[in-house]
Scaffold this motif. Structure first.
Motif, PDB file in Angstrom:
ATOM      1  N   SER A   2     -44.784  28.708  -6.907  1.00 46.63           N
ATOM      2  CA  SER A   2     -43.844  27.798  -7.539  1.00 46.63           C
ATOM      3  C   SER A   2     -44.489  26.427  -7.690  1.00 46.63           C
ATOM      4  CB  SER A   2     -42.553  27.683  -6.725  1.00 46.63           C
ATOM      5  OG  SER A   2     -42.825  27.153  -5.446  1.00 46.63           O
ATOM      6  N   GLU A   4     -43.683  22.290  -8.412  1.00 49.78           N
ATOM      7  CA  GLU A   4     -42.650  21.263  -8.414  1.00 49.78           C
ATOM      8  C   GLU A   4     -43.164  20.024  -9.135  1.00 49.78           C
ATOM      9  OE1 GLU A   4     -41.297  20.443  -4.490  1.00 49.78           O
ATOM     10  OE2 GLU A   4     -40.526  22.472  -4.149  1.00 49.78           O
ATOM     11  N   TYR A   5     -42.271  19.392  -9.891  1.00 51.31           N
ATOM     12  CA  TYR A   5     -42.613  18.183 -10.625  1.00 51.31           C
ATOM     13  C   TYR A   5     -41.761  17.028 -10.118  1.00 51.31           C
ATOM     14  CZ  TYR A   5     -44.817  21.504 -13.782  1.00 51.31           C
ATOM     15  OH  TYR A   5     -45.603  22.500 -14.306  1.00 51.31           O
ATOM     16  N   ALA A  28     -33.886  21.679 -15.864  1.00 48.22           N
ATOM     17  CA  ALA A  28     -35.212  21.581 -15.252  1.00 48.22           C
ATOM     18  C   ALA A  28     -35.623  20.125 -15.059  1.00 48.22           C
ATOM     19  CB  ALA A  28     -36.238  22.317 -16.110  1.00 48.22           C
ATOM     20  N   GLU A 208     -37.606  29.807 -17.452  1.00 48.30           N
ATOM     21  CA  GLU A 208     -39.052  30.015 -17.421  1.00 48.30           C
ATOM     22  C   GLU A 208     -39.752  29.193 -18.500  1.00 48.30           C
ATOM     23  OE1 GLU A 208     -39.436  34.555 -15.682  1.00 48.30           O
ATOM     24  OE2 GLU A 208     -38.888  34.275 -17.783  1.00 48.30           O
ATOM     25  N   GLU A 211     -39.982  25.482 -17.669  1.00 45.58           N
ATOM     26  CA  GLU A 211     -41.072  25.113 -16.774  1.00 45.58           C
ATOM     27  C   GLU A 211     -42.326  24.727 -17.558  1.00 45.58           C
ATOM     28  OE1 GLU A 211     -41.313  24.815 -13.308  1.00 45.58           O
ATOM     29  OE2 GLU A 211     -39.139  24.769 -13.586  1.00 45.58           O
TER      30      GLU A 211
END
Length: 235
Positions: A2, A4-5, A28, A208, A211
Motif C-alpha cells: 500500500s 500513502e500520500y 482519495a 484503484e 490511486e
C-alpha cells in the motif's frame, strides 16, 4: 504494497465529482489530507461528499461558470495545487453516418470542452502552487488510441484530451505537470448493469484508478509530464 500520500495543505479541484470515478478521486484526495473542491453540474442534494470536501455547483461547459468556480475555490482555499479533470461520459452504438450532430456536440462539450476550460482557468493558479509543481490529471481512454465501430465521436474526444494534455505539459515545462489516464471499462454499478455477463473482476475500481491520479499529482511522479497512463488492468 500500500502507498500513502500526504497532501496536507494542498488544494485539489476535482470536476465530475458526482460520478463514480469523480467520487473515488475526491475520496482519495480527502484520505490523503488534501482540501478538496468537488465540482459538478448536479444539485448539491444529489452529491454525497466526505468531510474535507466542499461542493461547487457549476456547468463546466460554460466558460463564465468555470471562471467563477475557479475564482471561488481560490478565494475560499487560497489557491489550487492539483486539477483532476474527471468530468466525462460515453455515448455510442451508431456508425458515423448514423450519428446525429447533437451527440457529436454533447460529447465534445462534456469530454473535451470541460477539460479545456478547467485547465485554462486553473493553470495560472497551478503555476503559483505551493507544491514543487502544480499538476493536472485528465481522463482520456484506452479506445482513444485507435478508431473503432460505433463510438467514433467518443474516441475522438478522448484523443483530444490526450493532445491537449501533451500541449499543456509542453507549454508549462518546469511549472505545471500534465498527464492523462486511459481507463477502459471501470467497475461501476452502471457498467455492471449494462454488461451483466462480463468478467467484472477484471475491471479496475474507481478507488484503484484514483490511486494513480494521486500518484501523478505526487512528488513521486515529478519527472512525468505529457504522459498517457494505462489504467485498465486486465479489462
Amino acid at each position: 504494497m500500500s502507498v500513502e500520500y500526504d497532501f496536507e495543505g494542498r488544494v485539489a479541484l476535482v470536476t465530475g465529482a458526482a460520478g463514480a470515478l469523480g467520487g473515488g478521486v475526491v475520496a482519495a484526495f480527502v484520505d490523503a489530507g488534501a482540501t478538496v473542491a468537488a465540482a459538478d453540474l448536479v444539485d448539491p442534494d444529489e452529491v454525497d461528499l466526505p468531510d474535507g470536501a466542499t461542493y461547487y455547483q457549476g456547468d463546466f461547459t460554460d466558460e463564465e461558470a468555470v471562471a467563477d468556480t475557479v475564482e471561488a475555490v481560490v478565494a475560499d482555499h487560497g489557491g489550487i495545487d492539483f486539477l483532476a479533470n474527471i468530468a466525462g461520459t460515453w455515448r455510442g452504438g451508431t456508425p458515423v453516418d448514423e450519428t446525429d450532430v447533437e451527440t457529436f456536440d454533447f460529447l465534445f462539450d462534456v469530454n473535451l470542452k470541460t477539460m479545456f476550460l478547467a485547465s485554462k482557468h486553473a493553470l495560472p493558479h497551478l503555476r503559483d502552487s505551493a507544491a514543487d509543481q502544480g499538476a493536472v490529471v485528465s481522463v482520456s481512454a484506452r479506445s482513444s488510441l485507435e478508431g473503432g465501430e460505433g463510438d467514433s465521436v467518443y474516441r475522438a474526444t478522448k484523443a483530444g484530451v490526450r493532445i491537449v494534455t501533451e500541449s499543456v505539459a509542453e507549454e508549462n515545462l518546469g511549472e505545471v505537470r500534465a498527464n492523462a489516464i486511459m481507463p477502459s471499462v471501470i467497475d461501476t454499478e452502471m457498467n455492471r448493469e449494462m454488461m451483466p455477463d462480463a468478467d467484472h473482476d477484471a475491471w479496475p475500481t474507481p478507488a484503484e484508478i484514483a490511486e494513480v491520479v494521486l500518484f501523478l499529482c505526487s512528488d513521486g511522479a515529478g519527472v512525468t509530464s505529457g504522459a498517457a497512463v494505462p489504467v485498465y488492468g486486465e479489462a
